[in-house]
Design a protein around this motif. Structure first.
Motif, PDB file in Angstrom:
ATOM      1  N   ALA A 262       0.877  -1.346  -0.102  1.00 45.33           N
ATOM      2  CA  ALA A 262       0.000   0.073   0.002  1.00 45.33           C
ATOM      3  C   ALA A 262       0.854   1.356   0.021  1.00 45.33           C
ATOM      4  O   ALA A 262       0.415   2.228  -0.385  1.00 45.33           O
TER       5      ALA A 262
ATOM      6  N   THR B  44      -3.346  -6.224   8.976  1.00 39.69           N
ATOM      7  CA  THR B  44      -3.104  -4.735   8.942  1.00 39.69           C
ATOM      8  C   THR B  44      -2.406  -4.613   7.787  1.00 39.69           C
ATOM      9  O   THR B  44      -1.643  -5.405   6.802  1.00 39.69           O
TER      10      THR B  44
ATOM     11  N   ASN C 190      -2.264   2.396   4.561  1.00 38.56           N
ATOM     12  CA  ASN C 190      -3.469   3.261   4.385  1.00 38.56           C
ATOM     13  C   ASN C 190      -3.629   4.103   2.951  1.00 38.56           C
ATOM     14  O   ASN C 190      -4.660   4.705   2.592  1.00 38.56           O
ATOM     15  N   LYS C 191      -2.663   3.764   2.209  1.00 35.64           N
ATOM     16  CA  LYS C 191      -2.556   4.505   0.597  1.00 35.64           C
ATOM     17  C   LYS C 191      -3.313   3.725  -0.376  1.00 35.64           C
ATOM     18  O   LYS C 191      -3.144   2.469  -0.597  1.00 35.64           O
TER      19      LYS C 191
ATOM     20  N   LEU D 197      -6.617   2.862  -0.862  1.00 30.71           N
ATOM     21  CA  LEU D 197      -7.333   1.813  -0.534  1.00 30.71           C
ATOM     22  C   LEU D 197      -8.779   1.541  -1.370  1.00 30.71           C
ATOM     23  O   LEU D 197      -9.205   0.813  -1.289  1.00 30.71           O
TER      24      LEU D 197
ATOM     25  N   SER E  26     -10.548  -4.157   1.431  1.00 34.39           N
ATOM     26  CA  SER E  26      -9.925  -3.470   2.444  1.00 34.39           C
ATOM     27  C   SER E  26     -10.726  -2.481   3.394  1.00 34.39           C
ATOM     28  O   SER E  26     -10.675  -2.689   4.611  1.00 34.39           O
ATOM     29  N   THR E  27     -11.422  -1.850   2.748  1.00 33.94           N
ATOM     30  CA  THR E  27     -12.359  -0.762   3.262  1.00 33.94           C
ATOM     31  C   THR E  27     -13.512  -1.358   4.099  1.00 33.94           C
ATOM     32  O   THR E  27     -13.796  -1.077   5.109  1.00 33.94           O
TER      33      THR E  27
ATOM     34  N   ILE F 275     -12.079  -3.086   7.267  1.00 39.22           N
ATOM     35  CA  ILE F 275     -11.840  -2.191   8.220  1.00 39.22           C
ATOM     36  C   ILE F 275     -13.273  -1.738   8.860  1.00 39.22           C
ATOM     37  O   ILE F 275     -13.318  -1.510  10.249  1.00 39.22           O
TER      38      ILE F 275
ATOM     39  N   ALA G 235      -5.828  -0.272   9.097  1.00 37.09           N
ATOM     40  CA  ALA G 235      -5.005   0.553   8.259  1.00 37.09           C
ATOM     41  C   ALA G 235      -4.055   1.233   9.000  1.00 37.09           C
ATOM     42  O   ALA G 235      -4.727   1.931   9.835  1.00 37.09           O
ATOM     43  N   ILE G 236      -2.872   1.418   8.752  1.00 30.58           N
ATOM     44  CA  ILE G 236      -1.933   2.354   9.549  1.00 30.58           C
ATOM     45  C   ILE G 236      -1.283   3.280   8.269  1.00 30.58           C
ATOM     46  O   ILE G 236      -1.093   2.936   7.350  1.00 30.58           O
ATOM     47  N   ALA G 237      -0.638   4.359   9.064  1.00 24.51           N
ATOM     48  CA  ALA G 237      -0.294   5.384   8.241  1.00 24.51           C
ATOM     49  C   ALA G 237       1.264   5.378   8.420  1.00 24.51           C
ATOM     50  O   ALA G 237       2.034   6.049   7.934  1.00 24.51           O
TER      51      ALA G 237
ATOM     52  N   GLU H  37       1.460   3.703  14.603  1.00 23.03           N
ATOM     53  CA  GLU H  37       0.277   3.182  14.379  1.00 23.03           C
ATOM     54  C   GLU H  37       0.351   1.731  13.886  1.00 23.03           C
ATOM     55  O   GLU H  37      -0.352   0.862  14.387  1.00 23.03           O
TER      56      GLU H  37
END
Length: 411
Positions: free
Chosen positions: A319, A338, A341-342, A344, A350-351, A354, A361-363, A367
């Motif tokens: 991602a 996990t 978060n790019k 998605l 994926s969404t 979540i 999702a992590i940034a 996270e």
């Protein structure tokens, strides 16, 4: 616009040929297409019966379409099934797959190539998987009255088909006799540009991962190594992914086992992955004794989808780069996932997961650390695991919907 498209294809071919002098993948892209025409003539001379043509961009799309190919093979055993690939990564790993009568590279999409390929192959039907839309091949099929079907297609407003300047590309979609899309939003996007020969089938990847979990490949040495340990599987890892998970791996070393499957397994790529590890690790091909190893690196291709059976939770890579890789292989085994978060919006599963609570999702590194630490809690993990398994079962069935339509064409 057709002339500009043609020029662009020829320029692309020239660039790839030049790149082939320095890049292994580009070299294979060119070399693999050099004997396509005699191979095609040989195939037609050696194989009788009607032909069904499937086209996939690469390995992921092939796996996505495989349940449909297998159903076609089973229900129409007298047909020859031809699979073409655009990318070497698909062709090289599936060129001997038993589902196909012949596997080949797709020649570049020039008017001459497309016309020659379709006229020689004479397919009774052509099935394009997910994203592959080539102007001259679609035109050649249309002119030869070859029924065209797209399966597991997914569209977003960012695609050129829905832009003011996308009229040329919209014509490609209008050539299909039917487009099977993954979700309702894709269907509405098609209707907005006047395409009614479309329906929601869902994503055939759900059917594929159900096949995998029903008959996974077993690896006894990995089963012994992970026994009695909570195990994290890192699937399709890139260096960017290792940056955000390296601290977690270090801090929990000795408490968990970690299996990392790099996206690329060439020595240079492996070095870029392992330089982010401050704990002992072993390569799978060298792992004679894993007893004192904290991390196992899968430096092979084709293991990951079955290795998920030994995990308890997963981090899926991609991602932070070209795009999130397949999360459903892990989810089907009940692993909460996990990932970055790019981008998605291109991966609705994926969404959706979540929102359901089966994915996080992590940034950044912090996270990622918190998300993975949360999944160390058995109760948290088991709740998410049940969500993941139910999600896969509830979304299965796309292959059956598609096959009802394909049978109508072939019969």
């Amino acid at each position: 616009m057709s002339a500009l498209y043609t020029i662009a294809i020829y320029c692309y071919g020239a660039i790839i040929r030049m790149a082939g002098m320095f890049n292994t993948k580009a070299k294979e892209f060119v070399r693999g297409r050099q004997k396509i025409w005699p191979q095609l003539e040989h195939f037609k001379a050696e194989h009788q019966g009607p032909v069904i043509w499937f086209h996939a961009a690469s390995l992921g799309e092939f796996e996505q379409g495989l349940p449909v190919m297998q159903s076609v093979r089973q229900q129409f055993p007298n047909h020859q099934l031809v699979v073409s690939f655009f990318s070497p990564s698909g062709f090289l790993h599936r060129k001997n797959h038993p589902v196909a009568s012949w596997v080949c590279y797709l020649p570049l999409d020039t008017p001459k190539n497309a016309r020659r390929f379709v006229e020689t192959l004479k397919p009774e039907m052509a099935v394009f998987i997910k994203y592959e839309f080539w102007h001259f091949y679609l035109k050649a099929c249309s002119e030869q009255r070859v029924p065209l079907v797209s399966i597991s297609a997914l569209f977003t407003p960012k695609h050129i088909f829905f832009k003011k300047y996308g009229a040329f590309y919209r014509k490609m979609l209008h050539r299909f006799d039917h487009l099977f899309v993954q979700n309702q939003s894709s269907l509405q996007m098609l209707k907005s540009i006047g395409i009614d020969r479309a329906s929601v089938s869902g994503d055939t990847r759900f059917d594929r991962v159900i096949q995998t979990i029903s008959k996974p490949q077993h690896y006894p040495e990995i089963a012994r190594w992970t026994k009695d340990y909570t195990t994290l599987i890192v699937g399709s890892a890139w260096p960017e992914d290792m940056l955000v998970i390296e601290r977690f791996i270090h801090d929990f070393s000795g408490k968990i086992k970690v299996i990392i499957a790099p996206h690329l397994v060439e020595p240079e790529a492996l070095n870029k992955i392992t330089k982010h590890l401050s704990v002992d690790y072993s390569l799978y091909t060298d792992s004679k004794n894993l007893e004192n190893t904290a991390v196992l690196i899968l430096d092979t291709i084709g293991m990951l989808s079955s290795v998920y059976q030994y995990g308890h939770f997963a981090y899926i890579g991609g991602a932070f780069g070209d795009g999130l890789h397949n999360i459903l292989e892990a989810v089907a085994f009940g692993l909460p996932v996990t990932f970055g978060n790019k981008g998605l919006e291109k991966f609705p599963e994926s969404t959706e997961l979540i929102e359901l609570g089966g994915a996080i999702a992590i940034a950044n590194e912090q996270e990622a650390y918190e998300a993975l630490k949360k999944l160390m809690n058995k109760e948290e993990r088991e709740v998410a695991s049940t969500i993941c398994q139910n999600y896969v079962l509830e979304n299965a069935g796309a292959t059956e919907k598609i096959m009802r339509h394909l049978k109508g064409i072939l019969q």
